[in-house]
Design a protein around this motif. Sequence first.
Motif, mmCIF file in Angstrom:
data_model
loop_
_atom_site.group_PDB
_atom_site.id
_atom_site.type_symbol
_atom_site.label_atom_id
_atom_site.label_comp_id
_atom_site.label_asym_id
_atom_site.label_seq_id
_atom_site.Cartn_x
_atom_site.Cartn_y
_atom_site.Cartn_z
ATOM 1 N N LEU A 1 -1.447 3.394 -3.354
ATOM 2 C CA LEU A 1 -1.772 4.665 -3.982
ATOM 3 C C LEU A 1 -0.778 5.763 -3.607
ATOM 4 N N PHE A 2 0.062 5.510 -2.591
ATOM 5 C CA PHE A 2 0.967 6.539 -2.072
ATOM 6 C C PHE A 2 2.421 6.345 -2.488
ATOM 7 N N TYR A 3 2.795 5.125 -2.891
ATOM 8 C CA TYR A 3 4.201 4.829 -3.172
ATOM 9 C C TYR A 3 4.404 4.622 -4.668
ATOM 10 N N ALA A 4 5.477 5.211 -5.178
ATOM 11 C CA ALA A 4 5.760 5.134 -6.616
ATOM 12 C C ALA A 4 6.628 3.936 -6.981
ATOM 13 N N LYS A 5 7.219 3.258 -5.998
ATOM 14 C CA LYS A 5 8.022 2.071 -6.284
ATOM 15 C C LYS A 5 7.848 1.070 -5.148
ATOM 16 N N THR A 6 8.137 -0.185 -5.448
ATOM 17 C CA THR A 6 8.035 -1.229 -4.431
ATOM 18 C C THR A 6 8.959 -0.885 -3.265
ATOM 19 N N VAL B 1 5.031 -2.716 0.247
ATOM 20 C CA VAL B 1 3.992 -2.063 -0.539
ATOM 21 C C VAL B 1 4.372 -2.135 -2.013
ATOM 22 N N ILE B 2 3.402 -2.518 -2.834
ATOM 23 C CA ILE B 2 3.596 -2.614 -4.283
ATOM 24 C C ILE B 2 2.738 -1.531 -4.935
ATOM 25 N N PRO B 3 3.326 -0.630 -5.695
ATOM 26 C CA PRO B 3 2.577 0.520 -6.219
ATOM 27 C C PRO B 3 1.398 0.117 -7.097
ATOM 28 N N ASP B 4 0.364 0.938 -7.038
ATOM 29 C CA ASP B 4 -0.766 0.805 -7.942
ATOM 30 C C ASP B 4 -0.358 1.392 -9.295
ATOM 31 N N THR B 5 -0.553 0.653 -10.348
ATOM 32 C CA THR B 5 -0.158 1.148 -11.671
ATOM 33 C C THR B 5 -1.310 1.799 -12.417
ATOM 34 N N THR B 6 -2.509 1.710 -11.855
ATOM 35 C CA THR B 6 -3.675 2.262 -12.548
ATOM 36 C C THR B 6 -4.036 3.670 -12.095
ATOM 37 N N GLU B 7 -3.583 4.069 -10.900
ATOM 38 C CA GLU B 7 -3.842 5.409 -10.383
ATOM 39 C C GLU B 7 -2.600 5.878 -9.635
ATOM 40 N N THR B 8 -1.908 6.859 -10.198
ATOM 41 C CA THR B 8 -0.597 7.258 -9.666
ATOM 42 C C THR B 8 -0.558 8.688 -9.136
ATOM 43 N N PHE C 1 5.902 4.944 7.521
ATOM 44 C CA PHE C 1 5.957 6.267 6.884
ATOM 45 C C PHE C 1 7.261 6.988 7.216
ATOM 46 N N LYS C 2 7.681 6.885 8.466
ATOM 47 C CA LYS C 2 8.847 7.652 8.906
ATOM 48 C C LYS C 2 10.133 7.121 8.288
ATOM 49 N N ARG C 3 10.322 5.807 8.311
ATOM 50 C CA ARG C 3 11.593 5.264 7.816
ATOM 51 C C ARG C 3 11.687 5.324 6.296
ATOM 52 N N THR C 4 10.530 5.407 5.602
ATOM 53 C CA THR C 4 10.555 5.535 4.142
ATOM 54 C C THR C 4 10.425 6.990 3.692
ATOM 55 N N HIS C 5 10.292 7.902 4.660
ATOM 56 C CA HIS C 5 10.190 9.335 4.370
ATOM 57 C C HIS C 5 9.027 9.654 3.435
ATOM 58 N N ARG C 6 7.943 8.902 3.579
ATOM 59 C CA ARG C 6 6.804 9.126 2.693
ATOM 60 C C ARG C 6 5.747 10.037 3.302
#
Length: 354
Positions: A197-202, A242-249, A275-280
Motif C-alpha cells: 500500500l506504500f510503494y508505487a513500484k516493485t 515489495v510488489i505494489p497493490d494495484t487496487t488501492e494506490t 524504509f531508509k535505503r528506499t527513501h520511502r
Amino acid sequence: MRRHLLAAGAALILATGLSAAQAQPASAPATAPAVKPMDAAERRDVVEKLAKTLDANFVFPEIGARYAAMLRANLASGAYDSLTDPDAFGAKVTADLQAVAPDGHLRLATQTAFQARRPSPADVPASARPVGAPGLEETAMIGDVAYLRFNQFTGDPETVRKARAFLLAHADAKAVIIDARPHRGGGLDEMDAILPLFYAKTTHLVRMDTRAGIEDEGPMADGPTLVRQNSAPTLVSHDHVVIPDTTETRLQTAPIYYLTSRRSASAAEHLALAFKRTHRATLVGETTRGAGHYGGLLDIGDRFAAFVPVGRSYDPDTNWGWEGKGVTPDVAVHTDQALDEALKLAKAKGAHPN
C-alpha cells in the motif's frame, strides 16, 4: 511454515525448534521444583551437540567452526567440570562464545529460561515498553494521520488482516505513522501485507543470507516477496521485495514516519533499513538495538536450548548490516518525543493532526 526474522525476542522458526517470539511464559508453580545438578555426561552431551549445531548452522561458516573448536577444547581441558548449576553453565558457555565472536543473539540457556518473559529494563522509557499482547497494540486516526503501533510482527493472520484493513479503511490519510518503539522482532507477514500500500513500484528492500543447510529445511521458501539471488555455496540469498497493490494506490504517495527506539530490534530494524535505503519513510527517534542476525531456538540436550543465528539481513548495495550497530534515524530525538516530532513533520507536509 511461517517465515520469521531472528531477534532478541523473535526468531526464524526452524523445523527443529520453537520461535523465541512465540514462547509463552509458563505459569509459575506454587513451589519451584528442585533443579537437578548437571553431571559430566550431561555437560559433555550439551557441549558436543552445541558445537555440532553451530558448525553446521551458524550464519558465518568460519565463525561457526571457531565456536565449535573452542567448545570442544574447553570441554577437553576441563573448563566446565566444576559447573553443576544449569544456569551458571549456560552463562559460562554463552560468555565463551561471545569472547570468540560477539553476536547479539547467540545464547545457551535452559528451555525454562527461554520461555520466561523478560521484563523491560527499568531504564526503558514508557514509550518503548510494550503495553499489550504481542503484535499490533494500537491503531488510531490522529486527525488525518493514520497511526499503527506494533510491539512485534507475530504473523498471526488476524493481526495481519487488522493492520491491512485499518490502512485500507483510511487510505485517504494524509500521512502514516508506524510506531516501532517497543518492537522486539518477528516475521515478514505484516510487512508483506502493508508495504504494497506504500510503494508505487516493485522495490527490492533488503537482502537476506541464510546458511545453506538451514535453507534445505524450507523456512525461507522462494516466493513473490522473497526472490532468490546469486550467492556463495554456503549461503542462500533472497531479496525481500515489495510488489505494489494495484487496487488501492492513495497511500503510495503519502508521507510515512517510522518511530524507533534503542529497543527496536530485529524485524523492526529490517523494516527500518528497508524504509531508509528506499527513501520511502522518515525514521524518527533513536538508533535501533543492532540485532541484525536472524535465527531460531534449537533444543540442545534434554533441558537446554540455544538461539542460533542462521542468517543476516543487509543493504545489498553496500553490504552494510546493522548487527551490533543499529539503524540510525533521519531525525534523532529522544524516544518519548518521537511521536510528537513525527506529527510536526506530518503537519509541515500538509497533514492536520489534532
